[in-house]
Design an enzyme around this catalytic site. Sequence first.
Site: not given
Length: 570
Positions: A19, A46, A138
């Site tokens: 990310s 992401h 995540d």
Amino acid sequence: MSANQPTNDRFPIVGIGASAGGLEALDELLGHLPADTGMAFVIVTHQHPSHASLLPELLSRETQMVVSEAVGGIRVVPNHVYVGTPGGHLAIINGTLQRMETGGDSSPRLPIDYFFRSLAADQKEHAICIVLSGTGTDGTLGLRAIKGATGMAIVQQSQSAKYAGMPSSAEATGLADYVLPPAEMPAKLVAYAQGPYLRGDRFASESSDAALAVPIVLESIGKILVLLRDRLGHDFSGYKPNTIRRRIERRMNIHQLTDPRDYIRYLQANPHEIDALFKELLISVTSFFRDPQSWEMLAAKPLPELIGSRPDDTTLRAWVPGCATGEEVYTLAIVMRECAEQMERHFATQVFGTDLDSTAIESARRGCFPAGISNDVSSERLQRWFTQEENTFVLRREIREMAIFAPQNLIKDPPFTKLDIIACRNLLIYLDADLQKRLIPVFHYALKPGGLLFLGSSETIFNTVREPLLVLDENLNIDSANHYFYDSFRVGAEEVLGRSLAEVSCGAWNVPELLETLEKILSRNTTLEDFVFVHESANHGPQKYMLNARRLGDPLFLEKRILLAMHEVA
């Protein structure tokens, strides 16, 4: 085929989650990877759904491997890099990537967890995950799923990450096999992929004599179990041999060891590796509302019947052995509370969760879970039973106070008693038949009359317990029988299945007192305890059995069923 590629048809598939700050880490990782590893790489990041991604073009400058977008329906092949595109979630089934549309915006978008869990289910031990720089949590639950499927996990060293949230959360699980800066990951990846574990090789041995190899392996496993017992006080000899062996092989592969005797020496010199092997053996696949259909069935009939049979001033008591980090305990507490509220009944409720792993127990007590649980818990339940704190969900106090956690060795420590429910869905599948045979009577003793035994897979237990077992339907017809029943009473399936118990073996089971008691089990939810039954056989003479029976609480059976167990006595 390159010399680096695996010799069998299967190959490792590496899921990479990144990310914020992840581009630098991806560049460094791919820049040090050979072009012919024999692995495939799937990158999930992401990205804003409305933005066009330049990632494939940027990453192609860092590697000689083919870099392409992860288009739905494309089959993954070795020595390729697939990059997830903005919007939706990426999944994999039978080695083929699929683009999945996401629902509304009420739940956090966690594409890394989603793909890692899909990868674990599809590729099992050939699944590898890497968690790189990023904020939030995540990837944490996905890493757990990869390790539960006996895959491998690498996490970026927090000091080397531009944003340490994702790596720190993943590392905190204690399950990462390697914690490294990106430039050092490729060497470990290649070495692991080329080791014997993923090639399906058996333990190697210094002996060239095949006849000596098996005794050496068996002796080595025995010594490893002694080291575990001496350091931690836990005996794993009752676990299924293949489970023990494969998890030892995986740890050996991590350290590039091929001879079990070398691994023994490594364990003796590095006691922390004994701790790592212990956690390897305890990894269980757990999550909130795992196997949702079973929870729905439990709440539809067996649980309301149980609650309806209890007086208002009672305390409902439940036990979840092998609870790991507590998701199953809290799921049961939520379902019990919801069912009681729907029935407008008010009880004090205690749900005991026990496990060998004291670290997991401490985590369970906190009742704090990564945002990835939103993939398992509905938005309604998240709002009702949890509070959100940054990138985590915390159980509300009323649910946390229902749960009581404690370390416990199920084999040697005394069980809880006077229980209304036992939910054992994470443990028995790892134990051998002899240990399962010892535990079933323990559960029977611990439950109150009319209590529920909630199993993950009744067939697993049914076909491995080395005593005759029957499942009877509400008409006392035989719904199923295990192999030991057929062998003990010398009958075939065609003579048993679908027939009334009273008719089997030329009426040998037509004992009025037995049949009347079984009828009461169905109508009143009572139990049968140590009923003496003599089976008359023309060819083999009388055989004496002790019979025990209770109504099944396994929600796989929507209608009323009876589990009838029998033990031959001299």
